[in-house]
Design a protein around this motif. Sequence first.
Motif, PDB file in Angstrom:
ATOM      1  N   LEU A  56       0.830  -1.211   0.000  1.00 35.03           N
ATOM      2  CA  LEU A  56       0.000   0.000   0.000  1.00 35.03           C
ATOM      3  C   LEU A  56       0.865   1.262   0.000  1.00 35.03           C
ATOM      4  N   ILE A  57       1.968   1.241   0.752  1.00 36.76           N
ATOM      5  CA  ILE A  57       2.865   2.406   0.794  1.00 36.76           C
ATOM      6  C   ILE A  57       3.443   2.664  -0.589  1.00 36.76           C
ATOM      7  N   GLN A  58       3.881   1.598  -1.282  1.00 38.58           N
ATOM      8  CA  GLN A  58       4.443   1.766  -2.622  1.00 38.58           C
ATOM      9  C   GLN A  58       3.408   2.306  -3.601  1.00 38.58           C
ATOM     10  N   GLU A  59       2.182   1.804  -3.487  1.00 36.18           N
ATOM     11  CA  GLU A  59       1.118   2.283  -4.374  1.00 36.18           C
ATOM     12  C   GLU A  59       0.831   3.764  -4.137  1.00 36.18           C
ATOM     13  N   GLU A  60       0.747   4.155  -2.870  1.00 33.49           N
ATOM     14  CA  GLU A  60       0.471   5.557  -2.545  1.00 33.49           C
ATOM     15  C   GLU A  60       1.636   6.461  -2.954  1.00 33.49           C
ATOM     16  N   ALA A  61       2.866   5.974  -2.763  1.00 38.08           N
ATOM     17  CA  ALA A  61       4.041   6.774  -3.129  1.00 38.08           C
ATOM     18  C   ALA A  61       4.063   7.035  -4.634  1.00 38.08           C
ATOM     19  N   LYS A  62       3.717   6.012  -5.423  1.00 35.21           N
ATOM     20  CA  LYS A  62       3.677   6.199  -6.878  1.00 35.21           C
ATOM     21  C   LYS A  62       2.647   7.253  -7.265  1.00 35.21           C
ATOM     22  N   GLY A  63       1.514   7.235  -6.573  1.00 29.64           N
ATOM     23  CA  GLY A  63       0.472   8.205  -6.884  1.00 29.64           C
ATOM     24  C   GLY A  63       0.835   9.629  -6.484  1.00 29.64           C
ATOM     25  N   LEU A  64       1.718   9.773  -5.501  1.00 26.11           N
ATOM     26  CA  LEU A  64       2.087  11.111  -5.022  1.00 26.11           C
ATOM     27  C   LEU A  64       3.193  11.759  -5.858  1.00 26.11           C
ATOM     28  N   VAL A  65       3.888  10.954  -6.656  1.00 26.32           N
ATOM     29  CA  VAL A  65       5.022  11.485  -7.441  1.00 26.32           C
ATOM     30  C   VAL A  65       4.506  12.110  -8.731  1.00 26.32           C
ATOM     31  N   ASP A  66       4.961  13.323  -8.998  1.00 22.14           N
ATOM     32  CA  ASP A  66       4.628  14.026 -10.239  1.00 22.14           C
ATOM     33  C   ASP A  66       5.612  13.571 -11.315  1.00 22.14           C
ATOM     34  N   MET A  67       5.200  12.613 -12.160  1.00 25.69           N
ATOM     35  CA  MET A  67       6.107  12.051 -13.155  1.00 25.69           C
ATOM     36  C   MET A  67       6.505  13.060 -14.221  1.00 25.69           C
ATOM     37  N   ASP A  68       5.638  14.012 -14.534  1.00 28.39           N
ATOM     38  CA  ASP A  68       5.997  15.043 -15.517  1.00 28.39           C
ATOM     39  C   ASP A  68       7.188  15.856 -15.025  1.00 28.39           C
ATOM     40  N   LEU A  69       7.166  16.194 -13.737  1.00 23.80           N
ATOM     41  CA  LEU A  69       8.278  16.946 -13.159  1.00 23.80           C
ATOM     42  C   LEU A  69       9.543  16.094 -13.109  1.00 23.80           C
ATOM     43  N   VAL A  70       9.388  14.804 -12.784  1.00 28.69           N
ATOM     44  CA  VAL A  70      10.541  13.893 -12.736  1.00 28.69           C
ATOM     45  C   VAL A  70      11.203  13.811 -14.107  1.00 28.69           C
ATOM     46  N   VAL A  71      10.394  13.644 -15.157  1.00 30.65           N
ATOM     47  CA  VAL A  71      10.940  13.530 -16.513  1.00 30.65           C
ATOM     48  C   VAL A  71      11.620  14.826 -16.932  1.00 30.65           C
ATOM     49  N   LYS A  72      10.968  15.951 -16.633  1.00 37.77           N
ATOM     50  CA  LYS A  72      11.552  17.252 -16.995  1.00 37.77           C
ATOM     51  C   LYS A  72      12.905  17.451 -16.300  1.00 37.77           C
ATOM     52  N   THR A  73      12.961  17.114 -15.006  1.00 37.10           N
ATOM     53  CA  THR A  73      14.210  17.242 -14.247  1.00 37.10           C
ATOM     54  C   THR A  73      15.277  16.301 -14.786  1.00 37.10           C
ATOM     55  N   ALA A  74      14.868  15.075 -15.134  1.00 35.03           N
ATOM     56  CA  ALA A  74      15.826  14.088 -15.648  1.00 35.03           C
ATOM     57  C   ALA A  74      16.434  14.545 -16.964  1.00 35.03           C
ATOM     58  N   ILE A  75      15.617  15.061 -17.859  1.00 37.65           N
ATOM     59  CA  ILE A  75      16.129  15.543 -19.156  1.00 37.65           C
ATOM     60  C   ILE A  75      17.110  16.682 -18.948  1.00 37.65           C
ATOM     61  N   GLU A  76      16.747  17.610 -18.053  1.00 36.47           N
ATOM     62  CA  GLU A  76      17.633  18.742 -17.781  1.00 36.47           C
ATOM     63  C   GLU A  76      18.956  18.275 -17.163  1.00 36.47           C
ATOM     64  N   LYS A  77      18.861  17.304 -16.257  1.00 37.33           N
ATOM     65  CA  LYS A  77      20.062  16.799 -15.596  1.00 37.33           C
ATOM     66  C   LYS A  77      20.983  16.080 -16.579  1.00 37.33           C
ATOM     67  N   VAL A  78      20.395  15.279 -17.466  1.00 34.58           N
ATOM     68  CA  VAL A  78      21.194  14.567 -18.472  1.00 34.58           C
ATOM     69  C   VAL A  78      21.865  15.559 -19.408  1.00 34.58           C
ATOM     70  N   GLU A  79      21.104  16.553 -19.846  1.00 34.01           N
ATOM     71  CA  GLU A  79      21.643  17.520 -20.804  1.00 34.01           C
ATOM     72  C   GLU A  79      22.762  18.365 -20.211  1.00 34.01           C
ATOM     73  N   GLN A  80      22.640  18.722 -18.933  1.00 34.35           N
ATOM     74  CA  GLN A  80      23.603  19.649 -18.329  1.00 34.35           C
ATOM     75  C   GLN A  80      24.748  18.967 -17.604  1.00 34.35           C
ATOM     76  N   SER A  81      24.526  17.760 -17.064  1.00 37.05           N
ATOM     77  CA  SER A  81      25.595  17.144 -16.267  1.00 37.05           C
ATOM     78  C   SER A  81      25.786  15.656 -16.542  1.00 37.05           C
ATOM     79  N   GLY A  82      25.230  15.149 -17.640  1.00 39.44           N
ATOM     80  CA  GLY A  82      25.380  13.738 -17.970  1.00 39.44           C
ATOM     81  C   GLY A  82      26.813  13.390 -18.370  1.00 39.44           C
ATOM     82  N   ILE A  83      27.232  12.171 -18.022  1.00 42.63           N
ATOM     83  CA  ILE A  83      28.555  11.668 -18.401  1.00 42.63           C
ATOM     84  C   ILE A  83      28.369  10.310 -19.072  1.00 42.63           C
ATOM     85  N   ILE A  84      28.879  10.181 -20.290  1.00 43.26           N
ATOM     86  CA  ILE A  84      28.843   8.898 -20.991  1.00 43.26           C
ATOM     87  C   ILE A  84      30.279   8.412 -21.139  1.00 43.26           C
ATOM     88  N   PHE A  85      30.526   7.202 -20.645  1.00 40.81           N
ATOM     89  CA  PHE A  85      31.862   6.618 -20.693  1.00 40.81           C
ATOM     90  C   PHE A  85      31.903   5.602 -21.831  1.00 40.81           C
TER      91      PHE A  85
END
Length: 458
Positions: free
Chosen positions: A239-268
């Motif tokens: 139940l905690i995992q289900e509620e946690a998933k519902g509380l996370v704003d995935m649009d914001l997560v994706v936007k932050t992830a794209i920005e983080k990859v673009e600005q500080s990503g490292i590919i080896f």
Amino acid sequence: MTDLKPAEIVLELDKYIIGQQRAKRSVAIALRNRWRRQKVEAELRDEIAPKNIILIGPTGVGKTEIARRLAKLTDSPFYKVEASKFTEVGYVGRDVESMVRDLLEMTVNQLKSKAQEAVQDKARQMAEERMLDLLLPKTQNPKTTKTEDGREAPLELVTDSSTEIRSTREKLRQMLRNGKLDSRFVDLDVTDRSMPMVEIFSSAGMEELGVNLKDMFGSLLPRNTKRRKFKVPEAMEILIQEEAKGLVDMDLVVKTAIEKVEQSGIIFLDEIDKIVAKDGGGHGPDVSREGVQRDLLPIVEGSAVTTKYGQVKTDHILFIASGAFHACRPSDLIPELQGRFPIRVELDALGAAEFVRILTEPRNALILQYLALLRTEGVEVVFEDEAVTAIARVAEEVNSRTENIGARRLHTLMEKLLEDALFDAPDLTPKRLVIDAAYVERKLKDIQANDDLSRFIL
């Protein structure tokens, strides 16, 4: 990252990697330049390209470890891939753009996990309420209740009943928090994970189409749920995992992830020397190797890669390439790609002196790892200085006679050296083992003396 000066970055890397100061200085400068770029006025900021690096040296000298520790140090998105896995578009194999997609996918998952951890308290409260609903089901009409003569009356008018329900619920809540209900079972509807698997085969360059089709079919197919019995603690976690998933704003997560990859990503990019065409090449695999270099070029130069989360610009991703370059030279890369890796650092081969330091100095030193493993069985192991020196000397000798695999040789030597102790540890008496130079010589002398055994065992 905002606080670390280049000298401080090198000091942090020194805690895990022995030697290779030139390589550490180069990556520290590249990292600090990222921070400096963020401080530059916006008009010039986009014009400053990252200074990509080629680390040249044999296997086992710390090339990958430097890049991995650097990413961990700065919490930067990091992805390691072997360049030899890629093939030119049109050949069967992986598309070079897939490394950017994999980096973004990994970053999205990491940020989603962190976001779910951040809302754990709120999710626990909501899960607790759902659990109490399961343990104490509500009446059909929560706004009314039946009176003694059988008629329905507003719940708030029946104060005794209302108070009793609230009191029972609070008692259950306290019992739940104190663990007194842990042995009880509750019925819970969970998603059936045994959904039909649809595998989509796509040629190189069509990987993203395959991903999108999978997602599309996954959302079209109905999600089957089934009712199962769980003990209260297990049900709470679900139940905690289900509620946690519902509380996370995935649009914001994706936007932050794209920005983080673009600005500080490292590919080896490991094994970049494997995509260099041999002298006189021009047919067979060599055509594809040179084609991979041409396919890599726009990614390293800066382009927009389409992913299922949107477009990712690679202009400011830092690329760190590495290779042994035994049979070729960095100058054998196509000129355009060479120009995109302006910093080239040659790493030093490791000898006995470095092996002694690798065994003892880093925070994750190999000897410390084995001491910790055997301590779990109550066995105290003592390594004398002469024993460490003997192990380092054997590693250097075997490396010089057979294939030079650098510090990785120490792993096989240590495993062979402590094989009996690791096997007998549960029943070992006394619970103390002293490793001296004689012990090392006795355990390794046969293999060390025999070239054929050294080649196949060490």
